[in-house]
Design an enzyme around this catalytic site. Structure first.
Site, PDB file in Angstrom:
ATOM      1  N   TYR A  47      10.807  -1.424  -9.328  1.00  0.00           N
ATOM      2  CA  TYR A  47      11.462  -0.647  -8.270  1.00  0.00           C
ATOM      3  C   TYR A  47      12.251  -1.539  -7.307  1.00  0.00           C
ATOM      4  O   TYR A  47      12.810  -1.061  -6.323  1.00  0.00           O
ATOM      5  CB  TYR A  47      10.495   0.302  -7.553  1.00  0.00           C
ATOM      6  CG  TYR A  47       9.285  -0.313  -6.872  1.00  0.00           C
ATOM      7  CD1 TYR A  47       9.422  -1.113  -5.749  1.00  0.00           C
ATOM      8  CD2 TYR A  47       8.011  -0.046  -7.341  1.00  0.00           C
ATOM      9  CE1 TYR A  47       8.333  -1.659  -5.112  1.00  0.00           C
ATOM     10  CE2 TYR A  47       6.889  -0.591  -6.715  1.00  0.00           C
ATOM     11  CZ  TYR A  47       7.062  -1.393  -5.598  1.00  0.00           C
ATOM     12  OH  TYR A  47       5.975  -1.932  -4.971  1.00  0.00           O
ATOM     13  N   PRO A  71       6.676  -6.617 -13.450  1.00  0.00           N
ATOM     14  CA  PRO A  71       5.596  -5.924 -14.171  1.00  0.00           C
ATOM     15  C   PRO A  71       5.530  -4.447 -13.807  1.00  0.00           C
ATOM     16  O   PRO A  71       5.804  -4.059 -12.677  1.00  0.00           O
ATOM     17  CB  PRO A  71       4.316  -6.627 -13.694  1.00  0.00           C
ATOM     18  CG  PRO A  71       4.737  -7.660 -12.698  1.00  0.00           C
ATOM     19  CD  PRO A  71       6.151  -7.374 -12.305  1.00  0.00           C
ATOM     20  N   PHE A 104       0.868  -1.181   0.000  1.00  0.00           N
ATOM     21  CA  PHE A 104       0.000   0.000   0.000  1.00  0.00           C
ATOM     22  C   PHE A 104       0.898   1.221   0.000  1.00  0.00           C
ATOM     23  O   PHE A 104       2.062   1.141   0.390  1.00  0.00           O
ATOM     24  CB  PHE A 104      -0.950   0.016   1.213  1.00  0.00           C
ATOM     25  CG  PHE A 104      -0.268  -0.180   2.531  1.00  0.00           C
ATOM     26  CD1 PHE A 104       0.384   0.867   3.157  1.00  0.00           C
ATOM     27  CD2 PHE A 104      -0.248  -1.427   3.147  1.00  0.00           C
ATOM     28  CE1 PHE A 104       1.031   0.689   4.373  1.00  0.00           C
ATOM     29  CE2 PHE A 104       0.399  -1.627   4.357  1.00  0.00           C
ATOM     30  CZ  PHE A 104       1.042  -0.561   4.975  1.00  0.00           C
TER      31      PHE A 104
HETATM   32  C1  HXC Z   1      -0.622   2.796   6.661  1.00  0.00           C
HETATM   33  C2  HXC Z   1      -1.413   0.637   6.972  1.00  0.00           C
HETATM   34  C3  HXC Z   1      -2.146   0.691   5.760  1.00  0.00           C
HETATM   35  C4  HXC Z   1      -2.083   1.922   5.012  1.00  0.00           C
HETATM   36  C5  HXC Z   1      -2.447  -1.260   6.653  1.00  0.00           C
HETATM   37  N1  HXC Z   1      -1.632  -0.593   7.479  1.00  0.00           N
HETATM   38  N2  HXC Z   1      -2.774  -0.499   5.607  1.00  0.00           N
HETATM   39  N3  HXC Z   1      -0.672   1.652   7.424  1.00  0.00           N
HETATM   40  N4  HXC Z   1      -1.308   2.920   5.481  1.00  0.00           N
HETATM   41  N5  HXC Z   1      -2.739   2.055   3.865  1.00  0.00           N
HETATM   42  C6  HXC Z   1      -1.113  -1.061   8.756  1.00  0.00           C
HETATM   43  C7  HXC Z   1      -2.211  -1.323   9.756  1.00  0.00           C
HETATM   44  O1  HXC Z   1      -2.644  -0.127  10.361  1.00  0.00           O
HETATM   45  C8  HXC Z   1      -1.537  -2.287  10.709  1.00  0.00           C
HETATM   46  O2  HXC Z   1      -0.668  -1.617  11.585  1.00  0.00           O
HETATM   47  C9  HXC Z   1      -0.630  -3.092   9.805  1.00  0.00           C
HETATM   48  O3  HXC Z   1      -0.471  -2.328   8.595  1.00  0.00           O
HETATM   49  C10 HXC Z   1      -1.208  -4.415   9.437  1.00  0.00           C
HETATM   50  O4  HXC Z   1      -2.473  -4.198   8.866  1.00  0.00           O
HETATM   51  P1  HXC Z   1      -3.529  -5.366   8.685  1.00  0.00           P
HETATM   52  O5  HXC Z   1      -4.649  -4.890   7.850  1.00  0.00           O
HETATM   53  O6  HXC Z   1      -3.840  -5.983  10.009  1.00  0.00           O
HETATM   54  O7  HXC Z   1      -2.632  -6.431   7.885  1.00  0.00           O
HETATM   55  P2  HXC Z   1      -3.044  -7.659   7.052  1.00  0.00           P
HETATM   56  O8  HXC Z   1      -4.489  -8.028   7.262  1.00  0.00           O
HETATM   57  O9  HXC Z   1      -2.018  -8.680   7.304  1.00  0.00           O
HETATM   58  O10 HXC Z   1      -2.953  -7.118   5.560  1.00  0.00           O
HETATM   59  C11 HXC Z   1      -1.758  -7.009   4.860  1.00  0.00           C
HETATM   60  C12 HXC Z   1      -1.729  -5.777   3.994  1.00  0.00           C
HETATM   61  C13 HXC Z   1      -2.982  -5.657   3.124  1.00  0.00           C
HETATM   62  C14 HXC Z   1      -0.453  -5.804   3.163  1.00  0.00           C
HETATM   63  C15 HXC Z   1      -1.695  -4.551   4.929  1.00  0.00           C
HETATM   64  O11 HXC Z   1      -2.900  -4.508   2.287  1.00  0.00           O
HETATM   65  C16 HXC Z   1      -3.194  -6.860   2.280  1.00  0.00           C
HETATM   66  O12 HXC Z   1      -3.719  -7.865   2.719  1.00  0.00           O
HETATM   67  N6  HXC Z   1      -2.804  -6.839   0.994  1.00  0.00           N
HETATM   68  C17 HXC Z   1      -2.891  -8.004   0.114  1.00  0.00           C
HETATM   69  C18 HXC Z   1      -3.163  -7.642  -1.295  1.00  0.00           C
HETATM   70  C19 HXC Z   1      -2.272  -6.576  -1.843  1.00  0.00           C
HETATM   71  O13 HXC Z   1      -1.757  -5.742  -1.125  1.00  0.00           O
HETATM   72  N7  HXC Z   1      -2.120  -6.572  -3.123  1.00  0.00           N
HETATM   73  C20 HXC Z   1      -1.310  -5.566  -3.758  1.00  0.00           C
HETATM   74  C21 HXC Z   1      -0.004  -6.108  -4.132  1.00  0.00           C
HETATM   75  S1  HXC Z   1       0.589  -5.035  -5.334  1.00  0.00           S
HETATM   76  P3  HXC Z   1      -1.085  -1.203  13.127  1.00  0.00           P
HETATM   77  O14 HXC Z   1       0.183  -0.765  13.744  1.00  0.00           O
HETATM   78  O15 HXC Z   1      -2.096  -0.111  12.963  1.00  0.00           O
HETATM   79  O16 HXC Z   1      -1.654  -2.444  13.753  1.00  0.00           O
HETATM   80  C22 HXC Z   1       2.216  -5.229  -5.531  1.00  0.00           C
HETATM   81  C23 HXC Z   1       2.677  -4.720  -6.841  1.00  0.00           C
HETATM   82  C24 HXC Z   1       3.916  -3.935  -6.811  1.00  0.00           C
HETATM   83  O17 HXC Z   1       2.901  -5.730  -4.710  1.00  0.00           O
HETATM   84  C25 HXC Z   1       4.223  -3.320  -8.168  1.00  0.00           C
HETATM   85  C26 HXC Z   1       3.258  -2.270  -8.634  1.00  0.00           C
HETATM   86  C27 HXC Z   1       3.596  -1.580  -9.925  1.00  0.00           C
END
Ligand code: HXC
Length: 289
Positions: A149, A190, A99
């Site tokens: 990156y 990608p 994120f």
């Molecule tokens: C700041 C954030 C946040 C945000 C979560 N957190 N989102 N902090 N800004 N936007 C913090 C939370 O407050 C928490 O900290 C901690 O991160 C964990 O959050 P959870 O939601 O409990 O984690 P979890 O359920 O394990 O989820 C993992 C995740 C989530 C990474 C945060 O986004 C996820 O499940 N993503 C999976 C799918 C995904 O991201 N796909 C995109 C991949 S794209 P605290 O301290 O408050 O407890 C990619 C491509 C790259 O990688 C290349 C692109 C060109």
């Protein structure tokens, strides 16, 4: 499809994060080319839906819920795959978490959330597959999904950049270490390929999404089939001599950011005419002339 229907015939392919997004799209492409699929992801309902829909397309699919951050669970699921299909040919490390955020706003848990999925999870899966391939004397292929990156770094996605750089290092390191075991490592980097999971976290406004597209010299985002076709080739026997290579598929996006003068594409022909007027018309006389 540019390939023969049997390109991946009877290959068993595990895709992490295979229930949604690009993971699912890669899996469907592999399945149409004859592969037997094992899909894992965190959400059982999403996986189940993918299984039903893919079986309706006559694809061979096995699914299992798995959080790749849990090494014991990864080991257990790997055993189940070997029991179910009798082997594993390809591991696609697709699952990721990311994120955008100013880095100083991140809590340690936020850092861990991304790095534990992208770096640790990817390494747990690779280890679990590699140990079994080596013990059984069987060949294997690992396809890692990294990003451009990984080598440039990027602000606002620092845990992801750190983790993807680690995945890149793992790809190149194991390419040599495990080659004697006939285990190949390949990666895809990608650029912008919009999926709900990624774009909701990386491009939450239309303005950001448009800006991302405009940074691409080809002025468009990637089409899923462009990535899935590349993935199918890289995991196939046609790519048997490719080992340790990362293929970038981003329409030239990262080079655009790197080239000092690339932003000059904003200039009009009139701007260029004015610019030419401002430049010296011929070389200045040398000292003493
Ligand atoms: C700041 C954030 C946040 C945000 C979560 N957190 N989102 N902090 N800004 N936007 C913090 C939370 O407050 C928490 O900290 C901690 O991160 C964990 O959050 P959870 O939601 O409990 O984690 P979890 O359920 O394990 O989820 C993992 C995740 C989530 C990474 C945060 O986004 C996820 O499940 N993503 C999976 C799918 C995904 O991201 N796909 C995109 C991949 S794209 P605290 O301290 O408050 O407890 C990619 C491509 C790259 O990688 C290349 C692109 C060109």
């Amino acid at each position: 499809m540019i390939f023969r229907d049997d390109l991946l015939q009877d290959k068993v392919i595990l895709v992490t994060g295979g229930g949604t997004g690009l993971g699912r799209q890669m899996a469907e492409t592999f399945g149409r080319l004859g592969a037997k699929l094992a899909l894992v992801g965190r959400r059982a309902d999403v996986l189940e839906q993918a299984r039903v829909q893919m079986q309706a397309q006559n694809l061979t699919v096995w699914v299992h819920p798995l959080d790749i951050r849990m090494p014991d669970a990864v080991d257990q699921v790997m055993d189940e795959i070997f029991m179910h299909y009798g082997k594993l040919d390809v591991l696609v490390n697709n699952a990721a978490g990311n994120f955008i955020s100013p880095t100083e706003r991140l809590s340690p848990r936020a850092v861990d959330a991304v790095i534990n999925i992208v770096l640790h999870g990817t390494m747990y899966c690779t280890l679990a597959a590699g140990k079994r391939w080596i013990a059984r004397g069987e060949p294997g292929t690992v396809l890692n999904i990294t990003t451009t990156y990984a080598w440039t770094g990027s602000g606002y996605v620092v845990p992801s950049a750190v983790a993807k750089a680690g995945v890149l290092a793992m790809t190149r390191s194991l390419a040599t270490e495990w080659a004697p075991h006939h285990i190949r490592q390949v990666a895809i980097a990608p650029g912008p390929f919009p999926t709900q999971g990624a774009w909701s976290r990386l491009m939450p406004t239309e303005e950001l999404a448009n800006a991302a597209q405009n940074r691409v010299p080809l002025k468009r985002v990637g089409r899923p089939e462009e990535l899935t076709t590349l993935a199918a080739y890289l995991v196939s026997d046609a790519a048997a001599y490719i080992n340790g290579e990362v293929v970038t598929i981003d329409g030239g996006e990262w080079l655009y950011g790197a080239g000092m003068f690339n932003g000059l594409d904003r200039l009009t022909q009139d701007d260029w005419d004015r610019m030419r007027e401002l430049m010296p018309k011929k070389s200045s006389p040398k000292m003493g002339e």
